[in-house]
Design an enzyme around this catalytic site. Sequence first.
Site, PDB file in Angstrom:
ATOM      1  CB  CYS A 126      83.677  51.418  69.564  1.00 19.41           C
ATOM      2  SG  CYS A 126      85.143  51.895  70.498  1.00 19.41           S
ATOM      3  CB  CYS A 413      81.583  57.133  67.373  1.00 18.16           C
ATOM      4  SG  CYS A 413      82.025  57.113  69.117  1.00 18.16           S
TER       5      CYS A 413
END
Length: 427
Positions: A126, A413
């Site tokens: 991500c 994150c």
Amino acid sequence: MAVLAALLRGGARSRSPLLRRLVQEIRYVERSYVSKPTLKEVVIVSATRTPIGSFLGSLSLLPTTKLGSIAMQGAIEKAGIPKEEVKEAYMGNVLQGGEGQAPARQAVLGAGLPISTPRTTINKVCASGMKAIMMASQSLMCGHQDVMVAGGMESMSNVPYVMNRGSTPYGGVKLEDLIVKDGLTDVYNKIHMGSCAENTAKKLNIARDEQDAYAINSYTRSKAAWEAGKFGNEVIPVTVTVKGQPDVVVKEDEEYKRVDFSKVPKLKTVFQKENGTITAANASTLNDGAAALVLMTAGAAKRLNVTPLARIVAFADAAVEPIDFPIAPVHAVSMVLKDVGLKKEDIAMWEVNEAFSLVVLANIKMLEIDPQKVNINGGAVSLGHPIGMSGARIVGHLTHALKQGEYGLASICNGGGGASAMLIQKL
């Protein structure tokens, strides 16, 4: 000092061993100081993105690389520079199965950049889009290049299913979804990322109703931001061509309109049936989209007569236990603030990627930051989370949303227990 200078001018035989050692150390220090490199200032001169499409929605007919091309081309046009000035490109992209060789190369050539333009595809799950910006910034800081494009792209609607190679077993073959296998599964604990988030919710005592309330607020903020034109400077329209039908022009994010607040508290939990907290409503969705930024040195901006929007101040990566990935941004953010000597009170706006509502609530709690300064125009829960794009999207959004002189800190994150964070200042 005069005595020391006289001693230094004296012959080697007239110096004591201690003095000779002192002379050597002084000369070493002088050489080190003189040769210390100075990093170049890096500025953002444009930041654009496509609208974010829902899963199998308005943008699903376009492959990842086409979305990347559109975002790149839009960023270069907004910057007002010739495409030939772009010397290199980095693009984040996670789910590359079936996309063909070198996705970033496809995006670069699709955007009309010269055939000689080098490119690299970045996969940090991500955080890929943000990591692409970080790596481009490093190249610019050290003078390797002076104008670059960086961002992220993902079409989760077009991710294929796969089967293992080999003889066909009795009973048929098993297909695996690469979205889950390569994008959303913790390979170390053999659990879904949502199960990791449930673990964090339990550790930090973050209840379901807190997460539902946060999700509703995210949708409310996104709707208000669109109505107020907050995304007007960053979102570029995308034309979707369907054979035998009129072209469709997609101008807005699709996801934030697809919510029924009355159903949010009634939904079943997804990853933990007993005492679970995470649902389809308070987690991010599967989406399609791309974002790109044009970065250059301050010197190149002056040479090209371009007005910078913001400057890159600092960035950092951090890592924790894979199951604890939701709190990894806490560490990356802390590293950035420590490196530049700023306090959390100095930050005007925060972007904490909403992989899950839990992630933002956990980071707000651990960092002790003002919730009213976090994701003020909504986030991935309501806007969508094309995983290779999101890190670039939140940096780009800060670029437009901040006021002159303000600092903004974006963090995200990533699977495996990692995170990235970037501090920018509006110019």
